[in-house]
Design an enzyme around this catalytic site. Sequence first.
Site, PDB file in Angstrom:
ATOM      1  N   ASP A 106     -15.725  -4.463 -20.263  1.00 22.55           N
ATOM      2  CA  ASP A 106     -14.687  -3.711 -20.913  1.00 22.55           C
ATOM      3  C   ASP A 106     -13.564  -4.530 -20.506  1.00 22.55           C
ATOM      4  O   ASP A 106     -13.309  -5.147 -19.465  1.00 22.55           O
ATOM      5  CB  ASP A 106     -14.433  -2.306 -20.756  1.00 22.55           C
ATOM      6  CG  ASP A 106     -13.219  -1.666 -21.454  1.00 22.55           C
ATOM      7  OD1 ASP A 106     -13.027  -2.428 -22.487  1.00 22.55           O
ATOM      8  OD2 ASP A 106     -12.936  -0.586 -21.290  1.00 22.55           O
ATOM      9  N   TRP A 163      -7.078  -8.496 -21.663  1.00 23.61           N
ATOM     10  CA  TRP A 163      -6.722  -9.716 -21.143  1.00 23.61           C
ATOM     11  C   TRP A 163      -6.103 -10.777 -21.980  1.00 23.61           C
ATOM     12  O   TRP A 163      -5.217 -11.358 -21.291  1.00 23.61           O
ATOM     13  CB  TRP A 163      -8.220 -10.337 -20.554  1.00 23.61           C
ATOM     14  CG  TRP A 163      -8.097 -11.516 -19.787  1.00 23.61           C
ATOM     15  CD1 TRP A 163      -8.120 -11.458 -18.535  1.00 23.61           C
ATOM     16  CD2 TRP A 163      -8.347 -12.480 -20.203  1.00 23.61           C
ATOM     17  NE1 TRP A 163      -7.844 -12.816 -18.134  1.00 23.61           N
ATOM     18  CE2 TRP A 163      -8.153 -13.687 -19.250  1.00 23.61           C
ATOM     19  CE3 TRP A 163      -8.356 -13.400 -21.452  1.00 23.61           C
ATOM     20  CZ2 TRP A 163      -8.325 -15.135 -19.071  1.00 23.61           C
ATOM     21  CZ3 TRP A 163      -8.670 -14.796 -21.696  1.00 23.61           C
ATOM     22  CH2 TRP A 163      -8.665 -15.395 -20.655  1.00 23.61           C
ATOM     23  N   ARG A 175      -7.004 -10.893 -29.617  1.00 21.02           N
ATOM     24  CA  ARG A 175      -7.948 -10.188 -28.885  1.00 21.02           C
ATOM     25  C   ARG A 175      -9.148 -11.247 -28.823  1.00 21.02           C
ATOM     26  O   ARG A 175      -9.945 -11.218 -27.881  1.00 21.02           O
ATOM     27  CB  ARG A 175      -8.210  -8.937 -29.534  1.00 21.02           C
ATOM     28  CG  ARG A 175      -7.062  -8.037 -29.261  1.00 21.02           C
ATOM     29  CD  ARG A 175      -7.045  -6.681 -30.130  1.00 21.02           C
ATOM     30  NE  ARG A 175      -8.667  -6.070 -29.652  1.00 21.02           N
ATOM     31  CZ  ARG A 175      -8.601  -5.446 -28.708  1.00 21.02           C
ATOM     32  NH1 ARG A 175      -7.553  -5.007 -27.919  1.00 21.02           N
ATOM     33  NH2 ARG A 175      -9.807  -4.905 -28.378  1.00 21.02           N
ATOM     34  N   ASN A 220     -18.058   0.525 -32.165  1.00 20.62           N
ATOM     35  CA  ASN A 220     -17.094  -0.484 -32.154  1.00 20.62           C
ATOM     36  C   ASN A 220     -16.952  -0.866 -33.619  1.00 20.62           C
ATOM     37  O   ASN A 220     -15.853  -1.687 -34.038  1.00 20.62           O
ATOM     38  CB  ASN A 220     -17.697  -1.952 -31.433  1.00 20.62           C
ATOM     39  CG  ASN A 220     -17.398  -1.829 -30.033  1.00 20.62           C
ATOM     40  OD1 ASN A 220     -18.309  -2.263 -29.372  1.00 20.62           O
ATOM     41  ND2 ASN A 220     -16.428  -1.189 -29.614  1.00 20.62           N
ATOM     42  N   TRP A 221     -17.680  -0.357 -34.736  1.00 18.03           N
ATOM     43  CA  TRP A 221     -17.447  -0.610 -36.080  1.00 18.03           C
ATOM     44  C   TRP A 221     -16.209   0.036 -36.522  1.00 18.03           C
ATOM     45  O   TRP A 221     -15.548  -0.242 -37.520  1.00 18.03           O
ATOM     46  CB  TRP A 221     -18.494   0.332 -36.805  1.00 18.03           C
ATOM     47  CG  TRP A 221     -19.931  -0.371 -36.732  1.00 18.03           C
ATOM     48  CD1 TRP A 221     -20.858  -0.046 -36.129  1.00 18.03           C
ATOM     49  CD2 TRP A 221     -20.422  -1.802 -37.304  1.00 18.03           C
ATOM     50  NE1 TRP A 221     -22.074  -0.576 -36.173  1.00 18.03           N
ATOM     51  CE2 TRP A 221     -21.749  -1.687 -36.828  1.00 18.03           C
ATOM     52  CE3 TRP A 221     -19.681  -2.541 -37.940  1.00 18.03           C
ATOM     53  CZ2 TRP A 221     -22.302  -2.940 -37.140  1.00 18.03           C
ATOM     54  CZ3 TRP A 221     -20.366  -3.835 -38.573  1.00 18.03           C
ATOM     55  CH2 TRP A 221     -21.740  -3.975 -37.932  1.00 18.03           C
ATOM     56  N   ARG A 260     -13.429  -0.643 -35.350  1.00 14.51           N
ATOM     57  CA  ARG A 260     -12.206  -1.910 -35.022  1.00 14.51           C
ATOM     58  C   ARG A 260     -12.057  -2.269 -36.436  1.00 14.51           C
ATOM     59  O   ARG A 260     -12.830  -2.331 -37.308  1.00 14.51           O
ATOM     60  CB  ARG A 260     -12.935  -2.901 -34.088  1.00 14.51           C
ATOM     61  CG  ARG A 260     -12.864  -2.062 -32.627  1.00 14.51           C
ATOM     62  CD  ARG A 260     -13.197  -3.225 -31.553  1.00 14.51           C
ATOM     63  NE  ARG A 260     -13.499  -2.407 -30.465  1.00 14.51           N
ATOM     64  CZ  ARG A 260     -13.057  -3.138 -29.084  1.00 14.51           C
ATOM     65  NH1 ARG A 260     -12.919  -4.260 -28.957  1.00 14.51           N
ATOM     66  NH2 ARG A 260     -13.446  -2.228 -28.206  1.00 14.51           N
ATOM     67  N   SER A 304     -19.139   5.812 -22.333  1.00 10.78           N
ATOM     68  CA  SER A 304     -18.911   5.484 -23.477  1.00 10.78           C
ATOM     69  C   SER A 304     -20.363   5.179 -24.399  1.00 10.78           C
ATOM     70  O   SER A 304     -20.347   4.364 -25.022  1.00 10.78           O
ATOM     71  CB  SER A 304     -18.168   4.141 -23.585  1.00 10.78           C
ATOM     72  OG  SER A 304     -16.853   4.414 -23.066  1.00 10.78           O
TER      73      SER A 304
HETATM   74  C1  FPP Z   1     -14.678  -5.133 -24.577  1.00  9.19           C
HETATM   75  O1  FPP Z   1     -13.231  -5.417 -24.586  1.00  9.19           O
HETATM   76  C2  FPP Z   1     -15.472  -6.169 -25.522  1.00  9.19           C
HETATM   77  C3  FPP Z   1     -16.016  -5.929 -26.577  1.00  9.19           C
HETATM   78  C4  FPP Z   1     -16.577  -4.839 -26.974  1.00  9.19           C
HETATM   79  C5  FPP Z   1     -16.756  -7.352 -27.520  1.00  9.19           C
HETATM   80  C6  FPP Z   1     -18.055  -7.912 -26.968  1.00  9.19           C
HETATM   81  C7  FPP Z   1     -18.147  -8.409 -25.754  1.00  9.19           C
HETATM   82  C8  FPP Z   1     -18.165 -10.114 -25.856  1.00  9.19           C
HETATM   83  C9  FPP Z   1     -17.721 -10.807 -26.809  1.00  9.19           C
HETATM   84  C10 FPP Z   1     -18.643 -10.454 -24.559  1.00  9.19           C
HETATM   85  C11 FPP Z   1     -19.807 -11.631 -24.715  1.00  9.19           C
HETATM   86  C12 FPP Z   1     -20.965 -10.852 -24.722  1.00  9.19           C
HETATM   87  C13 FPP Z   1     -22.171 -11.633 -24.787  1.00  9.19           C
HETATM   88  C14 FPP Z   1     -23.568 -11.172 -24.594  1.00  9.19           C
HETATM   89  C15 FPP Z   1     -22.033 -13.034 -25.170  1.00  9.19           C
HETATM   90  P1  FPP Z   1     -12.500  -4.482 -25.460  1.00  9.19           P
HETATM   91  O2  FPP Z   1     -12.072  -5.428 -26.839  1.00  9.19           O
HETATM   92  O3  FPP Z   1     -13.032  -3.280 -25.580  1.00  9.19           O
HETATM   93  O4  FPP Z   1     -11.133  -4.726 -24.499  1.00  9.19           O
HETATM   94  P2  FPP Z   1     -10.046  -3.838 -24.319  1.00  9.19           P
HETATM   95  O5  FPP Z   1     -10.421  -2.476 -23.646  1.00  9.19           O
HETATM   96  O6  FPP Z   1      -9.161  -4.388 -23.501  1.00  9.19           O
HETATM   97  O7  FPP Z   1      -9.439  -3.450 -25.706  1.00  9.19           O
END
Ligand code: FPP
Length: 232
Positions: A10, A15, A23, A58-59, A61, A186
């Site tokens: 997360d 970041w 993002r 996550n859908w 978003r 989660s």
């Molecule tokens: C969490 O940060 C990240 C995600 C839900 C996106 C998916 C992860 C990646 C792309 C990393 C790569 C993974 C692999 C296996 C290559 P967030 O967007 O929830 O961050 P926030 O909490 O700061 O909003």
Amino acid sequence: MPSHIAIIMDGNGRWAQERGKPRLYGHRVGAEVAKTIVLAASDMGAKYLTLFAFSTENWKRPPAEIQGIFRVLEEFFLREVKLLEGYGIQVRIIGEKSGLPGSVQSVVERSEELTRSGRKMAVNIALNYGGKWDIIQSVRSIARDVQSGRVRPDDITEKMVSSRLSTSGQPDPDLLIRTGGERRISNFLLWQSAYSEMYVTPVLWPDFTPDHLKEAIREYRSRHRRFGGDGG
Ligand code: FPP
């Protein structure tokens, strides 16, 4: 050494935003970090690593971010599959693959095929994954066997439910790490994490390094796992 480590990666979005970037930039850097951590976990002797990349929630978003995340994931597999194969790392996708965009499905299936013989470590990438979904699909499969008379309701055991989860054949996670500071599961590995040791760090995923992983393992080693017993 924990045999199975699971990670909720997360903090990519925060970041990037802290740096005044979109993002998606955070997700790109996050994918690089995922590669580094996969190799580091394997070097440290872990046998299973599960990474939560995209949840059934996550859908919700914005569509552009979802598309971007899938592009990052697709590029990750296209770029890194040879390297993973070379390291003896077996890739397994856990989650409802049929709900993923077609191009992502074919890329991840190819990665699973290419790395099938990897024996050094198995990495599960949770994609379109939800812990509740996982339990439901196990229960449905058992219900079908009950309906056809192959299984009697009283024969349903923990072992049977476990054996039909997406992680079948693998030990439950010993250590569950969450970056980004939130203290929640989660809807990750709900059944499998019943006795996992939890380690939450405020470090955002793009800043997570092999040294942070070592620190989580060190802290895990100092804990006394009782599994509901008295520890004796
Ligand atoms: C969490 O940060 C990240 C995600 C839900 C996106 C998916 C992860 C990646 C792309 C990393 C790569 C993974 C692999 C296996 C290559 P967030 O967007 O929830 O961050 P926030 O909490 O700061 O909003």
